[in-house]
Design a protein around this motif. Structure first.
Motif, PDB file in Angstrom:
ATOM      1  N   LEU A  11     -34.328   5.238  24.121  1.00 34.63           N
ATOM      2  CA  LEU A  11     -34.211   6.666  23.804  1.00 34.63           C
ATOM      3  C   LEU A  11     -33.010   6.942  22.892  1.00 34.63           C
ATOM      4  N   ARG A  17     -37.567   6.774  15.992  1.00 36.82           N
ATOM      5  CA  ARG A  17     -38.546   5.972  16.717  1.00 36.82           C
ATOM      6  C   ARG A  17     -39.851   6.761  16.903  1.00 36.82           C
ATOM      7  N   TYR A  22     -42.611  11.129  19.618  1.00 33.81           N
ATOM      8  CA  TYR A  22     -41.404  11.605  20.310  1.00 33.81           C
ATOM      9  C   TYR A  22     -40.647  12.714  19.575  1.00 33.81           C
ATOM     10  N   ASN A  71     -35.201  10.285  32.633  1.00 37.87           N
ATOM     11  CA  ASN A  71     -36.317   9.802  31.818  1.00 37.87           C
ATOM     12  C   ASN A  71     -36.190   8.276  31.831  1.00 37.87           C
ATOM     13  N   ALA A  73     -38.071   6.127  30.770  1.00 39.81           N
ATOM     14  CA  ALA A  73     -38.759   5.512  29.630  1.00 39.81           C
ATOM     15  C   ALA A  73     -39.720   4.429  30.131  1.00 39.81           C
ATOM     16  N   HIS A  77     -42.948   2.724  34.320  1.00 44.84           N
ATOM     17  CA  HIS A  77     -44.224   2.075  34.607  1.00 44.84           C
ATOM     18  C   HIS A  77     -44.057   0.690  35.236  1.00 44.84           C
ATOM     19  N   LEU A  98     -40.770  13.002  27.367  1.00 41.90           N
ATOM     20  CA  LEU A  98     -41.006  13.798  26.154  1.00 41.90           C
ATOM     21  C   LEU A  98     -42.507  13.909  25.898  1.00 41.90           C
ATOM     22  N   ARG A 108     -49.444   3.661  30.869  1.00 43.28           N
ATOM     23  CA  ARG A 108     -48.402   4.696  31.041  1.00 43.28           C
ATOM     24  C   ARG A 108     -48.753   5.699  32.138  1.00 43.28           C
TER      25      ARG A 108
HETATM   26  C1  DQA Z   1     -41.309   8.191  27.593  1.00 46.60           C
HETATM   27  C2  DQA Z   1     -42.730   7.669  27.853  1.00 46.60           C
HETATM   28  C3  DQA Z   1     -42.711   6.200  28.204  1.00 46.60           C
HETATM   29  O1  DQA Z   1     -44.028   5.733  28.444  1.00 46.60           O
HETATM   30  C4  DQA Z   1     -42.129   5.392  27.060  1.00 46.60           C
HETATM   31  O2  DQA Z   1     -42.038   4.035  27.411  1.00 46.60           O
HETATM   32  C5  DQA Z   1     -40.817   5.924  26.583  1.00 46.60           C
HETATM   33  C6  DQA Z   1     -40.602   7.362  26.523  1.00 46.60           C
HETATM   34  C7  DQA Z   1     -41.298   9.656  27.124  1.00 46.60           C
HETATM   35  O3  DQA Z   1     -40.244  10.278  27.198  1.00 46.60           O
HETATM   36  O4  DQA Z   1     -42.324  10.165  26.661  1.00 46.60           O
HETATM   37  O5  DQA Z   1     -39.953   5.156  26.163  1.00 46.60           O
HETATM   38  O6  DQA Z   1     -40.578   8.114  28.802  1.00 46.60           O
END
Ligand code: DQA
Length: 142
Positions: A11, A17, A22, A71, A73, A77, A98, A108
């Motif tokens: 992030l 990115r 995002y 978050n 990220a 998962h 996000l 996801r």
């Molecule tokens: C995320 C969604 C996740 O699946 C992804 O790996 C991210 C960002 C999001 O903020 O949408 O790195 O957490």
């Protein structure tokens, strides 16, 4: 009301990115929005970005907050360890994304964090964090 916001791996690259997914805000743009709303709501918020699972777990263990906004990220998962850290500390947590993780790839859709969070906010871009802050105010005011 002390709030810790943890931004997980990759992030730090927000803005450059996968901007189609995002958005174009950098992490520092998002942090400014978070801190500005936090001041407006009378909360004491700290934000950190961490790329490694162990560092995220250490930050959760420190427990220097009333509520955690996270978050995780990609660790969302995969990480039973982050899930267990949140459960062990026992403070209320809000999971934030996000993007809408439920309308993306199949892998996801599974979150290990949702089971130990008060709730999940997903799909509103940077506003996901701001909605989480508003929810925080309401949770901590009860
Ligand atoms: C995320 C969604 C996740 O699946 C992804 O790996 C991210 C960002 C999001 O903020 O949408 O790195 O957490």
């Amino acid at each position: 009301m002390k709030v810790l916001v943890i931004h997980g791996p990759n992030l730090n690259l927000l803005g450059i990115r996968e901007a189609d997914i995002y958005g174009t805000d950098s992490l520092s743009d998002i942090d400014k929005k978070i801190l500005s709303l936090s001041t407006e709501l009378g909360m004491d918020t700290k934000t950190i970005q961490l790329n490694s699972e162990g560092e995220i777990i250490d930050a959760i263990h420190k427990g220097d907050y009333d509520l955690l906004i996270i978050n995780p990220a990609a660790y969302t998962h995969t990480s039973i360890a982050i899930r267990d850290a949140i459960a062990a500390v026992g403070k209320p947590s809000i999971e934030v994304h996000l993007s809408n993780i439920h309308r993306r790839e199949e892998f996801r859709k599974k979150s290990f964090i949702a089971e130990v969070a008060v709730g999940q906010i997903s799909g509103f871009g940077p506003d996901s964090y701001l909605l989480a802050l508003r929810a925080t105010k309401s949770i901590l005011s009860k």
